[in-house]
Design an enzyme around this catalytic site. Sequence first.
Site, PDB file in Angstrom:
ATOM      1  N   HIS A 145     -45.950  43.645 -21.676  1.00  0.00           N
ATOM      2  CA  HIS A 145     -45.838  44.565 -22.808  1.00  0.00           C
ATOM      3  C   HIS A 145     -46.733  45.795 -22.632  1.00  0.00           C
ATOM      4  CE1 HIS A 145     -45.184  46.123 -26.703  1.00  0.00           C
ATOM      5  NE2 HIS A 145     -46.074  45.445 -27.386  1.00  0.00           N
ATOM      6  N   CYS A 162     -45.848  50.071 -30.911  1.00  0.00           N
ATOM      7  CA  CYS A 162     -45.055  49.339 -29.903  1.00  0.00           C
ATOM      8  C   CYS A 162     -43.591  49.751 -29.914  1.00  0.00           C
ATOM      9  CB  CYS A 162     -45.179  47.839 -30.128  1.00  0.00           C
ATOM     10  SG  CYS A 162     -46.894  47.294 -30.162  1.00  0.00           S
TER      11      CYS A 162
END
Lengths: 383, 101
Positions: A332, A82
Amino acid sequence: MIAIIGYYNTRFGELWEKSFFDLTKETAGGVLKNNGIDLERVGAIFFANMLAGVLENNLHSAAKIAEILKVNIPIFRVEAACASGGVAFHLAKNYIEAGMTDTAMVIGVEKMTDYSPEEITTALAAASSGKEQEAGLTFPGLYGLIAQYYLNKYGYTEENLAYVAVKNHYHGSLNEKAHFQKAITIDDVLKSPYVAYPLKVLDSSPISDGGSAIILTKDKNLIKKAKYKVEILSSHVATDSISLTDRKTLDEIYASKIAANKAFKEAGIKRNEINIVELHDCFSIAEILAMEDLGFWKKGEGGARIKELSTMYGRGSDLVVNTSGGLKAAGHPVGATGIKQLGEIFLQLTRQATNRQVKNAKYGLAHNVGGSGGTAVVSILGV
Amino acid sequence: MISPVKIWRRQEEIRKILGYEGKVISWTKIFVSGLDFKKFVPYFVVLVELKNKTKVVGQLVDFNGNKLKIGEKVVAVLRKVKDVKEEDIIPYSVKFKLLKE
């Protein structure tokens, strides 16, 4: 001086009509066109993506981008789970500082909604250790372990966590490109189903598609001509053990502390000079830990401080956090996230943040985390 | 199919932990799993500190309650990790059981 002179992001969300490379094309084209930058000025591209290799059997994406843009310049794929976007930005800055080019594009894209929750959960778990995968731990599960430890150690409840989601969903309601643009209540969060106890659906960032890109340059003419520009004051990356079991403690992301301390030292500014923070709220507990680890709140106080909602837009605070909606509400799309964080700071510092514009913002900080804390990037921008 | 060699390598590590006692430092209950564990949800995962101070994660088995207490004592046992096809080698690993006082 290295400056960001342009930003673009697609809408984040369930973009069923767009493929991985449709999003890549839109994002790369958008950042050039919207900011009036000629592709010929770009000497290198840093491409952040985590999952295309795992999910779509799509690697060597650098050559695909060369095909889309019809260029022959160096293109590098960056993967740090991420934190891919933040690390790509960090590397692009270093590449320019090393004299390899004057101007670089940093682009992050992820396509996630073509797959079932179990397929995505399995793919994301590739960023955890083999032992954690063998135990059936998911990313919500890893942060669930962290949340449970934190709540128990400091005497908080799930209600304390819920305030993060309420704040960031409110911010998402002000962002026309956010995945979720609807405000929610504490009750909504507490009544949502569990994903990994004590974390619920509304404690968690969603599975999103999306792309984001920025242009960095040290070309004085380009900087002078740019309508909007912000200076990169610092950017630092730190790492830690991939396994939670090998960490010193579960109530901090140590890599965030290291990266933040280095970033503040290099930027030469203090915590209380930061007006805008985009931090990595993949789960509600992550925002509380980040506020402590970045040095804005004392360790253990975050659970209480978040209930004051002092970091919410419109409260007259000197520090507003996650005006984009954060990962929680803006969405996200993994590889795009770290770049969207920098882009939101860019919008705020250049007074382009429309209905969520924080007044007189001068310094902003972006904080991007990979995995359960194995990588952290902290970058500070200023005008 | 998981490579038999890979399973053999892992068994070398697992045998060092079996039978060890420890205490729960943190726990979670997984409601949405990856593909390999879909049929087992919901299930508990505990982070345990063994008596030799090593920390280990594993699923909690033979437990019918809804919530655990941090600090509860557990023991490491050998259990099947997941279902496999008829002719595949079954992978085993460490899971935990509550230790009865």
